[in-house]
Design an enzyme around this catalytic site. Structure first.
Site, PDB file in Angstrom:
ATOM      1  CE  LYS A  28      -0.777   0.378   4.941  1.00  0.00           C
ATOM      2  NZ  LYS A  28       0.097   1.839   5.226  1.00  0.00           N
ATOM      3  CB  THR A  29       4.048   2.303   1.657  1.00  0.00           C
ATOM      4  OG1 THR A  29       3.504   1.898   3.130  1.00  0.00           O
ATOM      5  CG2 THR A  29       4.943   3.540   1.970  1.00  0.00           C
ATOM      6  CG  ASP A 211      -1.092   4.977   5.213  1.00  0.00           C
ATOM      7  OD1 ASP A 211      -1.760   4.019   4.570  1.00  0.00           O
ATOM      8  OD2 ASP A 211       0.166   4.793   5.234  1.00  0.00           O
ATOM      9  CD  GLN A 242      -3.163  -4.926   8.677  1.00  0.00           C
ATOM     10  OE1 GLN A 242      -1.948  -4.612   9.639  1.00  0.00           O
ATOM     11  NE2 GLN A 242      -3.055  -4.668   7.545  1.00  0.00           N
TER      12      GLN A 242
END
Length: 646
Positions: A28-29, A211, A242
């Site tokens: 994702k980053t 994010d 998460q």
């Protein structure tokens, strides 16, 4: 790493609200970074109009560094990459007049808040004071000021807490001080109630990226909506599996609210995991399927299937530590790996004490990741308090913090008289101390000591903006702080650590001043950076040490080999969170998905808690894992008995 189909979709979708549902280890980053680059290079957006928000300074720094590898330094520094609190601070500083705040405001941390609440409530019970602080924080994070809290209050206790909140707000306002929550609370209220300013900031932000969306609370979601409402061009990246911070206010239903508020929302799933072996992912998927989901997703991997997952039983917690330590030593020898390749994860901090003793006996180098910040150390807090008082003489907490550090012979009786005078005159403690009228109430010795302190602060203040580093050096030598430290610590090793910390602070301030030469940043901005920098301490990654940390602290990290200890009912899931089993399961899921190559679980049959011997059973989460992928070491009797009970 080549981009997969869904990663490309996530990067190229820029014409409306977008949610990237990004599973653990799905890159994702990289997607966020490549999307920012795409917005600039292909969509020709002005870098100044791109705002990326994350939850930690570390993540923001990493994002900026990785973007600067692809874009020029000048372009990268134009992009706003910050935490929610840092963005809030930026809005506050830009809208001081609208908020009726003076530019020399101070920012309170948690310890400062507790000190003020102790004075307001007239109570010295730290547990009670923390409860009041959390209540006030919860109100602010729901966009409720003290007036509205009072209207909603029903019981006598609620009304009492509302009164504390009211007095706390009055205190902050009178001293020109904000707390951490204010950095989001005040901008959100301002944008909500002021259409012109709302439009101004919406026009400023052409594209918003957030994010760790699963960690957002009520007020953060409101701020996202207020900043992006006009153009609706935003990308939120998160993983509902998460979400482990409900105790901090994070709301899982922000995912479903998003779909309601933005019916045109584009949802893109990232399910390809590039981190973990197939067996580890299978275990993670099996576990998390037991939770309800807003959106379904299933991680998969093209990596090898990997070794079987070992479950290690022990008679008690000491044997558990011994068995895990031996396993690490043998595993390291067989695989020619390093200690830093291993991590021991646990639910609660108290679990680590037994392990430390055993690791020392086995001569295994280790590092315990804690939440103690560099900026929470006494010597650093002292120096920052001096700086804060120089910048804002209304900061009574900074005044009280340093008035006798080092000791100046100003006792409690003198301080009480100063406080009484400040209340009578409705002025700050600093201004009260500077009053000649106070002389008739104090002994000549106390008055002279007080005047020497006032003169010191005034002289330092005159030069603080011209030569800040010289001012700090002069301060330390003038007040003989180093010799006072040595005398008080009575331990040369601790003294040397404190000295090193002080020199690190001075060097850091010097570097920031040098780097900010051509910017409008002031010394107060640098101090704000320090106060907001309240994250985990980190060990040098080059050091070859086993890492021990809580499951919460492990989020975002990865290790080749992971040991999850204390897999027992009452520990994981924790007995205090049995009413929130879904989140405890997500926490276990986070731990499992930290492992890249191999995963180990351990549990103890007997555990000592608060001096009592407790007989335990294995965690229910172990029984939710795929049976054929687990190897229960010995002791199958206990497992089978537990199965019968379930």
């Amino acid at each position: 790493m080549n981009l997969n189909v869904n990663q490309k979709k996530a990067i190229h979708y820029v014409s409306g609200p977008c949610l990237i549902l990004a599973g653990a280890g799905s890159g994702k980053t990289q997607v966020i970074i490549k999307k920012i680059i795409y917005l600039i290079s292909q969509c020709h957006l002005n870098p100044n109009s791109i705002f990326a928000i994350t939850f930690t300074n570390k993540a923001a720094k990493e994002m900026r560094n990785r973007i600067s590898d692809k874009l020029s330094h000048n372009i990268t520094k134009m992009i706003t990459i910050s935490t929610f609190h840092s963005l809030g601070l930026r809005i506050v500083k830009s809208e001081l007049n609208a908020l009726n705040i003076c530019s020399n405001f101070s920012i309170f941390d948690e310890q400062d808040q507790i000190t003020v609440l102790k004075d307001i409530t007239k109570k010295n019970d730290r547990t009670f004071l923390k409860k009041v602080r959390i209540m006030i924080s919860n109100w602010k994070n729901k966009l409720i000021n003290s007036y509205n809290a009072k209207i909603r209050a029903k019981s006598i206790i609620e009304k009492k807490y509302c009164r504390y909140y009211e007095l706390y707000e009055i205190y902050l306002k009178s001293c020109n001080i904000l707390d951490f929550d204010d950095l989001i609370f005040l901008p959100t209220l301002l944008l909500k109630n002021n259409e012109l300013l709302r439009e101004k900031w919406q026009n400023k932000i052409k594209y918003l990226l957030v994010d760790e969306y699963q960690d957002t609370n009520f007020i953060q979601y409101e701020l996202i909506k207020l900043l992006s409402k006009s153009n609706k061009n935003f990308t939120l990246v998160g993983d509902d599996d998460q979400s482990i911070y409900s105790w901090r206010g994070a709301r899982l239903n922000n995912f479903s609210l998003l779909k309601l508020d933005y019916p045109e929302l584009k949802i893109i799933k990232l399910e390809h995991n590039y981190r973990s072996s197939g067996r580890i992912l299978k275990a993670a998927n099996f576990l998390i399927e037991n939770n309800p989901h807003f959106l379904q997703k299933k991680l998969f991997s093209n990596l090898e299937y990997g070794p079987i997952i070992n479950i290690i039983p022990a008679r008690n917690e000491e044997e558990e530590a011994i068995l895990v330590s031996k396993k690490i030593l043998n595993h390291k020898l067989i695989n020619s790996s390093n200690y830093r390749d291993y991590s021991v994860l646990y639910r609660s901090n108290y679990q680590v004490k037994v392990f430390e003793k055993v690791l020392i006996n086995f001569k295994i180098p280790y590092y315990v990741v804690t939440r103690s910040s560099f900026f929470s150390r006494p010597e650093i807090r002292d120096l920052l308090a001096y700086l804060k008082l120089m910048l804002n003489s209304n900061d009574d907490i900074a005044f009280l913090k340093i008035i006798n550090r080092p000791s100046r012979g100003i006792g409690e009786k003198t301080l009480k008289k100063i406080k009484s005078w400040s209340i009578y005159k409705k002025i700050s403690l600093f201004d009260a101390s500077n009053s000649n009228e106070l002389k008739s109430f104090l002994s000549s010795r106390s008055f002279n000591a007080l005047q020497n302190f006032i003169i010191l602060i005034k002289e330092l203040k005159e030069n603080i903006f011209i030569k800040p580093i010289m001012v700090l050096d002069n301060l330390i030598s003038t007040i003989k702080y180093e010799s006072w430290l040595l005398k008080n610590l009575k331990n040369f090793k601790l003294y040397k650590i404190s000295l090193n910390n002080m020199h690190s602070l001075l060097n850091w301030i010097s570097e920031l001043i040098q780097s900010n030469k051509n910017k409008s940043n002031t010394l107060s901005d640098i101090i704000y950076q320090f106060i907001l920098h309240n994250e985990l301490e980190e060990e040098n990654p080059e050091d070859d040490k086993l890492q021990l940390m809580t499951l919460h602290a492990s989020k975002g990290l990865e290790f080749p080999y992971v040991f999850m200890i204390g897999m027992e009912e009452g520990i994981l899931p924790h007995y205090s969170s049995l009413n929130n089993i879904d989140e405890e399961r997500r926490l276990t899921y986070v731990g499992i998905t930290r492992a890249k190559k191999e995963l180990f679980f351990s549990y103890s049959k007997i555990r000592c808690q608060y001096g009592e011997v407790i007989y335990t059973v294995p965690s229910r989460f172990l029984l939710e894992l795929p049976k054929n992928d687990l190897l229960w070491k010995k002791n199958n009797v206990q497992k089978n008995n537990f199965l019968k009970k379930i």
